[in-house]
Enzyme design. Structure first.
Site, PDB file in Angstrom:
ATOM      1  N   CYS A 159       0.549  -1.192   0.514  1.00  0.00           N
ATOM      2  CA  CYS A 159      -0.186   0.453   0.098  1.00  0.00           C
ATOM      3  C   CYS A 159       0.898   0.749  -0.115  1.00  0.00           C
ATOM      4  O   CYS A 159       0.671   2.689  -0.592  1.00  0.00           O
ATOM      5  CB  CYS A 159      -1.377  -0.114   1.582  1.00  0.00           C
ATOM      6  SG  CYS A 159      -0.587  -0.531   2.794  1.00  0.00           S
ATOM      7  N   HIS A 204      -2.903   5.907   5.175  1.00  0.00           N
ATOM      8  CA  HIS A 204      -1.083   6.155   5.095  1.00  0.00           C
ATOM      9  C   HIS A 204      -1.218   7.767   4.681  1.00  0.00           C
ATOM     10  O   HIS A 204      -1.736   8.183   3.774  1.00  0.00           O
ATOM     11  CB  HIS A 204      -0.289   5.286   4.060  1.00  0.00           C
ATOM     12  CG  HIS A 204      -0.478   3.794   5.142  1.00  0.00           C
ATOM     13  ND1 HIS A 204      -0.794   3.355   5.868  1.00  0.00           N
ATOM     14  CD2 HIS A 204       0.025   2.631   4.559  1.00  0.00           C
ATOM     15  CE1 HIS A 204      -1.000   1.677   6.306  1.00  0.00           C
ATOM     16  NE2 HIS A 204      -0.093   1.598   5.356  1.00  0.00           N
TER      17      HIS A 204
HETATM   18  C1  11C Z   1       1.355  -2.177   6.495  1.00  0.00           C
HETATM   19  N1  11C Z   1       1.981  -1.946   4.511  1.00  0.00           N
HETATM   20  O1  11C Z   1       0.657  -1.023   6.069  1.00  0.00           O
HETATM   21  C2  11C Z   1       1.644  -2.634   5.696  1.00  0.00           C
HETATM   22  C3  11C Z   1       0.797  -3.873   4.984  1.00  0.00           C
HETATM   23  O2  11C Z   1       3.042  -5.941   1.136  1.00  0.00           O
HETATM   24  O3  11C Z   1       0.907  -5.781   1.275  1.00  0.00           O
HETATM   25  C4  11C Z   1       0.701  -4.607   3.538  1.00  0.00           C
HETATM   26  C5  11C Z   1       1.358  -5.516   3.331  1.00  0.00           C
HETATM   27  C6  11C Z   1       1.697  -6.100   2.185  1.00  0.00           C
HETATM   28  O4  11C Z   1       1.485  -2.656   7.392  1.00  0.00           O
END
Ligand code: 11C
Ligand code: A2P
Length: 363
Positions: free
Chosen positions: A128, A248
């Protein structure tokens, strides 16, 4: 005629988002299978005004499935995605299991849609935090080129799954005992220590590698180079978890190839880019924030300003819903691109469907 679609991990934070977005975007699904672990088998889900029963994910469930969205963790993908492909499904995988496999395209449609042509039944959806960064950088790269990226992230707990949201909610009510709040999951399930996330900022997402970077940071570095097709791009990342439920945020420093690049040119390229909303007016305190990006499809960009020392270098602030553009929406956009480009198996370029009887005859 529509498609037979499966969602693996249908009860999870991303799986729920996929179901919601399929419905909202009127994805051409004739039939839909909701798959999860044995724990959820038998429970009900609603989709398009109809009730569906969740089934346990197993190889034979993929017989006759055209498109399978996987979001149930890497080990489930490693075990079941090849089975689904073998049975004729095109898999769009949300986990990190196959992202760096050279035979698996890693796709953000507005950046590298053409790489879909190389698919062999399995397509990976990036992490993400990577998706929103490359989506925001791509219009800049097209206009001015790109040399170097340094990103610091401010990531929401929903990235760690539905249980992490529960942990934040529970801890948030305990003002008196903030530092000692019970923590059993974050920063990483299964790691040696757990820290409270409410009232905190935790500079660890995923486990550490020996070089001192975390796996989340390595995902941002490696995936960005692969999606942008730029192995030479200099990328460094620091990933931090915040007590935000969804959305995010990223502070991004980037150097272009053009010492004369200016903010007006970057602004213009962002304004014209599909899927980007520029929210940038310091005078009216207008900038993106996760609380307002939640539930929205776009990647929001603000706080654009030139670096004070390096010509052609800039800073901006990028926010997106990590469960939507960061996961569910991007996966569905991949499926939509496959359909539009005639790249599902047995499909002709004009979008009409054509199946082979196994002897090379269309049936
Ligand atoms: C998080 N980006 O926010 C991570 C989750 O590799 O799809 C995503 C995990 C992935 O914790
Ligand atoms: P279940 O609810 O039955 O455990 P999240 O990332 O939000 O925690 O969600 C994880 C998703 O992955 C859930 O839908 C979960 O289903 C699913 N899942 C976990 N383990 C398996 C498994 N072994 N087989 C299929 N789905 C699984």
């Amino acid at each position: 005629m529509g498609y037979r679609v499966a969602i693996v991990g249908a009860t999870g934070a991303v799986g729920q988002g996929i179901a919601k977005k399929l419905e909202e975007r009127k994805f051409p699904a004739d039939d839909i299978l909701f798959l999860a672990s044995a724990r959820s088998a038998g429970s009900k889900m609603e989709f398009g005004g109809k009730e569906y029963t969740i089934e346990e994910a197993a190889p034979e469930r993929f017989d006759g499935v055209d498109i399978a969205f996987f979001s149930a963790g890497g080990s489930v993908s490693k075990q079941l995605a090849p089975e689904a492909v073998r049975r004729g499904a095109v898999v769009i995988d949300n986990t990190s299991a196959f992202r760096m496999d050279p035979d698996t395209p890693l796709i953000v449609p507005e950046v590298n849609r053409e790489a879909l042509k190389e698919h062999r039944g399995l397509i990976a959806n990036p992490n993400c935090s990577t998706i929103q960064m490359v989506a925001a950088l791509e219009p800049v790269r097209r206009k001015y080129g790109l040399k170097k990226v340094i990103v610091s992230t401010y990531q929401a707990v929903s990235g760690a799954g539905a249980a992490a949201i529960g942990e934040l909610e529970k801890q948030s009510t305990d003002m008196e005992n903030r530092a000692g709040a019970e923590a059993g999951l974050l920063p990483v399930k299964g790691d040696k220590k757990h820290y409270p996330i409410a009232f905190n900022a935790v500079p660890q997402i995923d486990v550490f590698s020996e070089d001192g970077y975390t796996f989340e940071e390595w995902k941002m570095i490696n995936e960005t180079k692969k999606i942008m097709g730029m192995p030479e791009l200099s990328v460094a990342a620091t990933c931090v978890r915040l007590p935000v439920v969804t959305g995010h945020s990223e502070s991004i420093y980037f150097e272009t190839d053009e010492p004369t690049a200016d903010t007006a040119g970057i602004r213009e390229s962002l304004q014209r880019a599909e899927g980007i909303t520029l929210m940038d007016d310091p005078e009216s305190q207008t900038y993106p924030m996760p609380l307002f990006a939640e539930g929205k499809d776009d990647v929001f960009v603000g706080r654009l300003r030139r670096d004070l020392d390096t010509p052609g270098a800039f800073h901006f602030w990028v926010v997106a819903d990590n469960l939507l553009k960061g996961a569910a929406l991007n996966s569905i956009q991949i499926a939509e691109a496959l359909i539009a480009d005639g790249l599902l198996k047995g499909e002709k370029a004009d979008g009409s469907r054509q199946y082979s009887d196994g002897d090379g005859h269309a049936v």
